[in-house]
Write an enzyme that holds these catalytic residues in place. Structure first.
Site, PDB file in Angstrom:
ATOM      1  N   TYR A 102      31.852  18.541 105.168  1.00  0.00           N
ATOM      2  CA  TYR A 102      30.953  19.006 106.366  1.00  0.00           C
ATOM      3  C   TYR A 102      29.380  19.094 105.854  1.00  0.00           C
ATOM      4  CZ  TYR A 102      34.942  20.153 109.152  1.00  0.00           C
ATOM      5  OH  TYR A 102      36.070  20.274 110.080  1.00  0.00           O
TER       6      TYR A 102
ATOM      7  N   GLU B 210      60.283  26.864  89.556  1.00  0.00           N
ATOM      8  CA  GLU B 210      59.952  25.999  90.552  1.00  0.00           C
ATOM      9  C   GLU B 210      59.665  27.184  91.727  1.00  0.00           C
ATOM     10  OE1 GLU B 210      62.435  22.922  91.281  1.00  0.00           O
ATOM     11  OE2 GLU B 210      62.237  22.641  93.336  1.00  0.00           O
TER      12      GLU B 210
ATOM     13  N   ASP C 156      64.977  23.017  89.779  1.00  0.00           N
ATOM     14  CA  ASP C 156      66.456  22.575  90.304  1.00  0.00           C
ATOM     15  C   ASP C 156      66.812  21.332  89.457  1.00  0.00           C
ATOM     16  OD1 ASP C 156      66.177  24.464  92.076  1.00  0.00           O
ATOM     17  OD2 ASP C 156      65.521  23.134  93.645  1.00  0.00           O
TER      18      ASP C 156
END
Lengths: 408, 408
Positions: free
Chosen positions: B136, B235, B287
């Site tokens: 911007y 996690e 996991d």
């Protein structure tokens, strides 16, 4: 798949009998389990236990007298919702569904009582489970175990809706969502308690340098001390970091909360409790686009339609919309830092005007959304950087806060 | 679109001349701008300024002597990457691309210098910009402004790659990513500095109750004090909350870090700096699925292929894989709490075995991934809740930490 269905069909009655026993045992267990470890229960804990025990006792009594028990849950859908400006959020209507124990409902019945049993244990032991963990715990329930998480989530939603009638949220039942909390910095002392000793812990949110305080998954037990004049809730992490690094909270005497998109339940509840306990206004600072307005801000302020049973806890009716407004795009000459509205944006804005009871109830919003649609552009909060990185701190926010012409 | 292209084509030379002037001015500006506010610069700040100034001076000198200047950037792609086990992460090769100033490159050339100029201002004023904000800011650059963010991101990536050769990361250039940081709890004091006074701020991560410390977007300036024996990086937010609420960090004398999926740059850098400064091991608890292993853990440990120029800062070569391992599924009898591997999981695991230099270099991983593929299932860390919500604290983690048979 067809084979599996057939098998379930054949074993249906036998399973129903077995699971029926499980349901009975679960009810008995809930009704009789003793507290494993003494822990000081607060008022909401006692209310939660009382709800669970009375429900289980009712079921157990029926079963003992050989009558089929039933459970009643509020209906969770837009059709069972009402909006009253003075109340400030979508409320649950009187619609209810009754689930009587039968061959078809027996598994669900047992699961409901089992989950409530876990909830009781957790309240008594000051523990909690994520929705995912609750699903896995069921793997030891024999035939009553959940096949997948949507199944356990649906049962949990029913229990949550039931508890909401007593003014209890899922967090009181000790089922926490799996989500990232928001962050906080500024003129606020959060008072938490030590999970070991129960003693107060004072967390001074002015003391974290460039870092911040990360809101826990359950906030019900928190208390607050503050001399802040207002809370400013911010859509993006980058803007939060800017205001924090430049200690905007000090010069403006306020509290900064990072939402990171649509705020989590814990973040919304945190803001709600804080604003009510300390009676300070909440100003939302988000992107000027239909998502920032109709999703992030609307959800923060009045909640959402498909979760009407929890809005009473999680919405922040006091919230006001600071910006970025469609008028800001003109006032702060941001036209060349905008982006064209995409079809999905236009659809979202039109939906809000046509179907959303919140926007329909507030004229200034109808005007603002129509203006946005007419301009055909959206502006992010970062667009203010066009006038310099700290224009937002030196110009935009002071001007807006002085004017106080917020959208409702 | 065709019309627009044509228009650009016609105005091409004129624009090139104008932008050429802009490039010259930008270079001059970088070379001569004075510091607006005195701020104590640290060694890395000085190195950053020196890189920017020498680059700009070289360009300015060439332009003044009417020679076309050029900039050289390392090539950022897998083809320009090497992996050495002893180094521990994907390294950038010697491949480079040269961008000479011409009609075609003039806009990009000016933008590169402009961004470096902003960077210089920010270092001197202890400020920063998100990538979005930097985009911007360009809206005030006249013809040199960026059309969209991918354009500014690409230029920024080039500058970042250039700086990385000098041991400087994008954060030193003061461009921060827009991301949520991780959370920290446990036996750690983080020493930050007050942005106003420059004085030390001590943040005790044992003092957040059920909440935690939220990592800032830039961590380079942080220092640490700890007596922890290890760091455990987690996690999911739910598991982090469990270990924190039960003060696992106290009983195990450790530091807990929540990654929330693939860790952010700031989180990775935080873990890296902490583990190196304090020489403590880092154990990953994720996991047991190809995503947890090949995305979350691999990225944490050695980085990723398409960001080879930053791996040296953001990876944690010391990290070890605590679990959940495929063998854990058998050892802890989690079989009935698993889910079948989906085709996308199988593809990811096979890809890792076939194409990933990290897994190919470590036999134990080849064995583990093959075992996972043979079992055909995945297990989440929450699956341990099958044996009770706190089985993970009372059994799983103590057993794993005692055995110390981590995957590399």
């Amino acid at each position: 798949m067809a084979q599996r269905k057939k098998k379930t069909g054949k074993a249906g009655k036998k399973t129903a009998r077995k699971v029926g026993k499980t349901a009975g045992r679960a009810a008995a267990r809930v009704a009789t389990t003793t507290t494993r470890r003494k822990k000081k229960l607060d008022g909401l804990d006692k209310k939660t236990l009382s709800l669970i025990e009375s429900t289980a006792e009712r079921v157990q009594k029926k079963i003992r007298s050989r009558v089929l028990p039933e459970l009643r849950f509020p209906i969770r859908s837009l059709s069972n919702v009402k909006y009253d400006r003075r109340v400030g959020y979508f409320q649950l209507g009187k619609g209810a569904k009754t689930r009587a124990l039968s061959v078809n409902t027996v598994k669900n019945f047992a699961q409901t009582l089992r989950l409530m049993s876990i909830s009781k244990d957790m309240v008594e032991n000051d523990d909690f489970a994520t929705k995912r963990e609750a699903y896995y715990v069921s793997k030891n329930w024999g035939d009553a175990k959940f096949t997948d998480q949507p199944e356990s989530d649906a049962v949990m939603d029913d229990i949550e809706a039931l508890a909401s009638l007593d003014g209890l949220s899922r967090e009181q039942l000790r089922f926490y969502p799996e989500e990232h909390g928001g962050s906080v910095a500024g003129n606020l002392v959060v008072i938490d308690r030590d999970t070991e000793t129960g003693r107060d812990i004072r967390i001074d949110c002015t003391g974290f340098g460039t870092g911040s305080y990360s809101i826990p998954h359950s906030v019900e037990h928190l208390r607050f001390e503050t001399d802040a004049r207002f809370v400013i809730v911010i859509e993006t992490g980058g803007m939060f970091q800017r205001l924090n690094n430049h200690k905007f909270w000090k010069s403006a005497r306020c509290i900064l909360v990072e939402m990171g998109g649509v705020p989590t339940r814990a973040t919304r509840r945190f803001i709600r409790l804080l604003s009510e306990a300390k009676r300070i206004p909440v100003y939302a600072f988000v992107d000027c686009d239909p998502y920032g307005i109709a999703n992030i801000y609307r959800t923060l302020k009045v909640g959402s339609g498909n979760a009407a049973h929890i809005n009473r806890f999680f919405c922040v009716p006091k919230a006001q919309y600071l910006g970025v407004t469609p008028q800001d795009i003109l006032d702060f000459k941001l036209e060349d830092a905008t982006h064209p509205l995409q079809p999905v944006d236009v659809k979202r804005a039109k939906d809000a005007l046509k179907n959303d009871p919140f926007f329909k109830a507030h004229k200034p919003w109808i005007t603002a959304l129509n203006k946005l649609l007419k301009m055909g552009v959206r502006a992010e909060q970062q667009a203010l950087a066009k006038w310099g990185l700290n224009f937002v701190i030196e110009e935009y926010l002071p001007v807006k806060l002085k004017k106080k012409s917020f959208l409702p």
